[in-house]
Design a protein around this motif. Structure first.
Motif, PDB file in Angstrom:
ATOM      1  N   LEU A  75      12.083   7.621  13.229  1.00 29.16           N
ATOM      2  CA  LEU A  75      12.456   7.371  11.832  1.00 29.16           C
ATOM      3  C   LEU A  75      12.479   5.877  11.514  1.00 29.16           C
ATOM      4  O   LEU A  75      12.064   5.471  10.419  1.00 29.16           O
ATOM      5  CB  LEU A  75      13.804   8.012  11.510  1.00 29.16           C
ATOM      6  CG  LEU A  75      13.791   9.535  11.439  1.00 29.16           C
ATOM      7  CD1 LEU A  75      15.214  10.074  11.324  1.00 29.16           C
ATOM      8  CD2 LEU A  75      12.922  10.027  10.284  1.00 29.16           C
ATOM      9  N   LEU A  76      12.943   5.050  12.449  1.00 24.82           N
ATOM     10  CA  LEU A  76      12.907   3.598  12.225  1.00 24.82           C
ATOM     11  C   LEU A  76      11.472   3.118  12.051  1.00 24.82           C
ATOM     12  O   LEU A  76      11.169   2.314  11.163  1.00 24.82           O
ATOM     13  CB  LEU A  76      13.565   2.857  13.389  1.00 24.82           C
ATOM     14  CG  LEU A  76      15.081   2.880  13.438  1.00 24.82           C
ATOM     15  CD1 LEU A  76      15.570   2.274  14.748  1.00 24.82           C
ATOM     16  CD2 LEU A  76      15.671   2.138  12.256  1.00 24.82           C
ATOM     17  N   THR A  77      10.587   3.589  12.904  1.00 25.37           N
ATOM     18  CA  THR A  77       9.176   3.203  12.805  1.00 25.37           C
ATOM     19  C   THR A  77       8.569   3.722  11.511  1.00 25.37           C
ATOM     20  O   THR A  77       7.840   3.002  10.827  1.00 25.37           O
ATOM     21  CB  THR A  77       8.391   3.720  14.026  1.00 25.37           C
ATOM     22  OG1 THR A  77       9.003   3.214  15.220  1.00 25.37           O
ATOM     23  CG2 THR A  77       6.931   3.292  13.971  1.00 25.37           C
ATOM     24  N   LEU A  78       8.869   4.958  11.163  1.00 26.68           N
ATOM     25  CA  LEU A  78       8.387   5.536   9.907  1.00 26.68           C
ATOM     26  C   LEU A  78       8.835   4.698   8.717  1.00 26.68           C
ATOM     27  O   LEU A  78       8.032   4.364   7.846  1.00 26.68           O
ATOM     28  CB  LEU A  78       8.897   6.967   9.755  1.00 26.68           C
ATOM     29  CG  LEU A  78       8.703   7.609   8.379  1.00 26.68           C
ATOM     30  CD1 LEU A  78       7.235   7.905   8.137  1.00 26.68           C
ATOM     31  CD2 LEU A  78       9.551   8.856   8.255  1.00 26.68           C
ATOM     32  N   GLY A  79      10.117   4.352   8.674  1.00 24.25           N
ATOM     33  CA  GLY A  79      10.629   3.537   7.574  1.00 24.25           C
ATOM     34  C   GLY A  79       9.927   2.201   7.478  1.00 24.25           C
ATOM     35  O   GLY A  79       9.600   1.728   6.386  1.00 24.25           O
ATOM     36  N   HIS A  80       9.670   1.594   8.621  1.00 19.05           N
ATOM     37  CA  HIS A  80       8.954   0.317   8.636  1.00 19.05           C
ATOM     38  C   HIS A  80       7.532   0.482   8.084  1.00 19.05           C
ATOM     39  O   HIS A  80       7.086  -0.315   7.258  1.00 19.05           O
ATOM     40  CB  HIS A  80       8.909  -0.249  10.050  1.00 19.05           C
ATOM     41  CG  HIS A  80       8.083  -1.476  10.164  1.00 19.05           C
ATOM     42  ND1 HIS A  80       8.511  -2.708   9.730  1.00 19.05           N
ATOM     43  CD2 HIS A  80       6.839  -1.657  10.628  1.00 19.05           C
ATOM     44  CE1 HIS A  80       7.549  -3.596   9.927  1.00 19.05           C
ATOM     45  NE2 HIS A  80       6.525  -2.978  10.480  1.00 19.05           N
ATOM     46  N   LEU A  81       6.833   1.502   8.541  1.00 18.20           N
ATOM     47  CA  LEU A  81       5.466   1.732   8.055  1.00 18.20           C
ATOM     48  C   LEU A  81       5.444   2.017   6.556  1.00 18.20           C
ATOM     49  O   LEU A  81       4.567   1.542   5.842  1.00 18.20           O
ATOM     50  CB  LEU A  81       4.829   2.906   8.813  1.00 18.20           C
ATOM     51  CG  LEU A  81       4.513   2.665  10.283  1.00 18.20           C
ATOM     52  CD1 LEU A  81       4.090   3.972  10.948  1.00 18.20           C
ATOM     53  CD2 LEU A  81       3.441   1.607  10.442  1.00 18.20           C
ATOM     54  N   TYR A  82       6.416   2.772   6.088  1.00 15.02           N
ATOM     55  CA  TYR A  82       6.464   3.135   4.667  1.00 15.02           C
ATOM     56  C   TYR A  82       6.798   1.927   3.789  1.00 15.02           C
ATOM     57  O   TYR A  82       6.202   1.742   2.732  1.00 15.02           O
ATOM     58  CB  TYR A  82       7.483   4.255   4.448  1.00 15.02           C
ATOM     59  CG  TYR A  82       7.516   4.730   3.023  1.00 15.02           C
ATOM     60  CD1 TYR A  82       6.497   5.542   2.530  1.00 15.02           C
ATOM     61  CD2 TYR A  82       8.538   4.359   2.169  1.00 15.02           C
ATOM     62  CE1 TYR A  82       6.508   5.983   1.212  1.00 15.02           C
ATOM     63  CE2 TYR A  82       8.559   4.786   0.853  1.00 15.02           C
ATOM     64  CZ  TYR A  82       7.546   5.589   0.380  1.00 15.02           C
ATOM     65  OH  TYR A  82       7.557   6.016  -0.924  1.00 15.02           O
ATOM     66  N   MET A  83       7.735   1.107   4.228  1.00 14.15           N
ATOM     67  CA  MET A  83       8.174  -0.027   3.410  1.00 14.15           C
ATOM     68  C   MET A  83       7.262  -1.245   3.526  1.00 14.15           C
ATOM     69  O   MET A  83       7.239  -2.089   2.637  1.00 14.15           O
ATOM     70  CB  MET A  83       9.603  -0.423   3.786  1.00 14.15           C
ATOM     71  CG  MET A  83      10.625   0.648   3.467  1.00 14.15           C
ATOM     72  SD  MET A  83      10.634   1.166   1.718  1.00 14.15           S
ATOM     73  CE  MET A  83      11.167  -0.345   0.941  1.00 14.15           C
ATOM     74  N   ASN A  84       6.529  -1.365   4.610  1.00 15.19           N
ATOM     75  CA  ASN A  84       5.676  -2.531   4.853  1.00 15.19           C
ATOM     76  C   ASN A  84       4.244  -2.063   4.998  1.00 15.19           C
ATOM     77  O   ASN A  84       3.753  -1.886   6.099  1.00 15.19           O
ATOM     78  CB  ASN A  84       6.145  -3.267   6.110  1.00 15.19           C
ATOM     79  CG  ASN A  84       7.584  -3.704   5.989  1.00 15.19           C
ATOM     80  OD1 ASN A  84       7.889  -4.617   5.252  1.00 15.19           O
ATOM     81  ND2 ASN A  84       8.473  -3.017   6.679  1.00 15.19           N
ATOM     82  N   ARG A  85       3.586  -1.880   3.880  1.00 14.32           N
ATOM     83  CA  ARG A  85       2.259  -1.254   3.886  1.00 14.32           C
ATOM     84  C   ARG A  85       1.119  -2.236   4.087  1.00 14.32           C
ATOM     85  O   ARG A  85      -0.040  -1.866   4.006  1.00 14.32           O
ATOM     86  CB  ARG A  85       2.065  -0.488   2.582  1.00 14.32           C
ATOM     87  CG  ARG A  85       3.107   0.587   2.431  1.00 14.32           C
ATOM     88  CD  ARG A  85       2.964   1.303   1.148  1.00 14.32           C
ATOM     89  NE  ARG A  85       4.154   2.104   0.914  1.00 14.32           N
ATOM     90  CZ  ARG A  85       4.268   2.981  -0.035  1.00 14.32           C
ATOM     91  NH1 ARG A  85       3.273   3.192  -0.858  1.00 14.32           N
ATOM     92  NH2 ARG A  85       5.375   3.656  -0.182  1.00 14.32           N
ATOM     93  N   GLU A  86       1.439  -3.470   4.326  1.00 13.38           N
ATOM     94  CA  GLU A  86       0.418  -4.492   4.569  1.00 13.38           C
ATOM     95  C   GLU A  86       0.680  -5.129   5.932  1.00 13.38           C
ATOM     96  O   GLU A  86       1.803  -5.106   6.432  1.00 13.38           O
ATOM     97  CB  GLU A  86       0.472  -5.571   3.480  1.00 13.38           C
ATOM     98  CG  GLU A  86       0.368  -5.030   2.060  1.00 13.38           C
ATOM     99  CD  GLU A  86      -0.981  -4.382   1.748  1.00 13.38           C
ATOM    100  OE1 GLU A  86      -1.993  -4.785   2.354  1.00 13.38           O
ATOM    101  OE2 GLU A  86      -1.006  -3.467   0.925  1.00 13.38           O
ATOM    102  N   ASP A  87      -0.357  -5.762   6.509  1.00 10.69           N
ATOM    103  CA  ASP A  87      -0.189  -6.446   7.790  1.00 10.69           C
ATOM    104  C   ASP A  87       0.664  -7.699   7.665  1.00 10.69           C
ATOM    105  O   ASP A  87       1.310  -8.114   8.615  1.00 10.69           O
ATOM    106  CB  ASP A  87      -1.547  -6.848   8.372  1.00 10.69           C
ATOM    107  CG  ASP A  87      -2.201  -5.714   9.139  1.00 10.69           C
ATOM    108  OD1 ASP A  87      -1.501  -4.747   9.484  1.00 10.69           O
ATOM    109  OD2 ASP A  87      -3.414  -5.802   9.384  1.00 10.69           O
TER     110      ASP A  87
END
Length: 114
Positions: A75-87
């Motif tokens: 879930l932490l990784t998911l949240g990061h991917l969802y909130m930070n959609r750019e490199d």
């Protein structure tokens, strides 16, 4: 191999149902795969799934049933991917949180070459 339901993923990211299902499915799959890759072992949603894989000979070495720490890391990784959609994020300062995803996964990890 779904270790976390799409509904739980939506709740974690605070998005409405069906709002971004395709995107959430991609990020959830990536977060789960990232955890499995880091752990170096197969992770199963239930004991029954693990038993079935053992019987079929597809469980691999040192398989594990998902636990709260692994779910939280996903879930932490998911949240990061969802909130930070750019490199790259310009003009933003970030600090890695203590007890992040790797800290949650580390006790269950089988290091490469072991």
């Amino acid at each position: 191999m779904q270790l976390i339901s799409l509904d739980i993923a939506r709740q974690h990211c605070r998005v409405e149902q069906d709002e971004t299902d395709e995107l959430m499915t991609i990020y959830l799959g990536a977060a789960e795969q990232s955890a499995i890759d880091y752990l170096g072992r197969q992770v199963f949603a239930t004991q029954q799934d693990l038993d079935t894989a053992k019987t079929a000979g597809t469980a691999g070495e040192n398989p594990i049933v998902v636990n709260y720490a692994i779910r939280a890391a996903i879930l932490l990784t998911l949240g990061h991917l969802y909130m930070n959609r750019e490199d790259v994020a310009v003009g933003v300062s970030a600090v890695e949180m203590p007890r992040g995803a790797r800290d949650l996964l580390r006790p269950h990890r089988i290091p490469p070459g072991v």
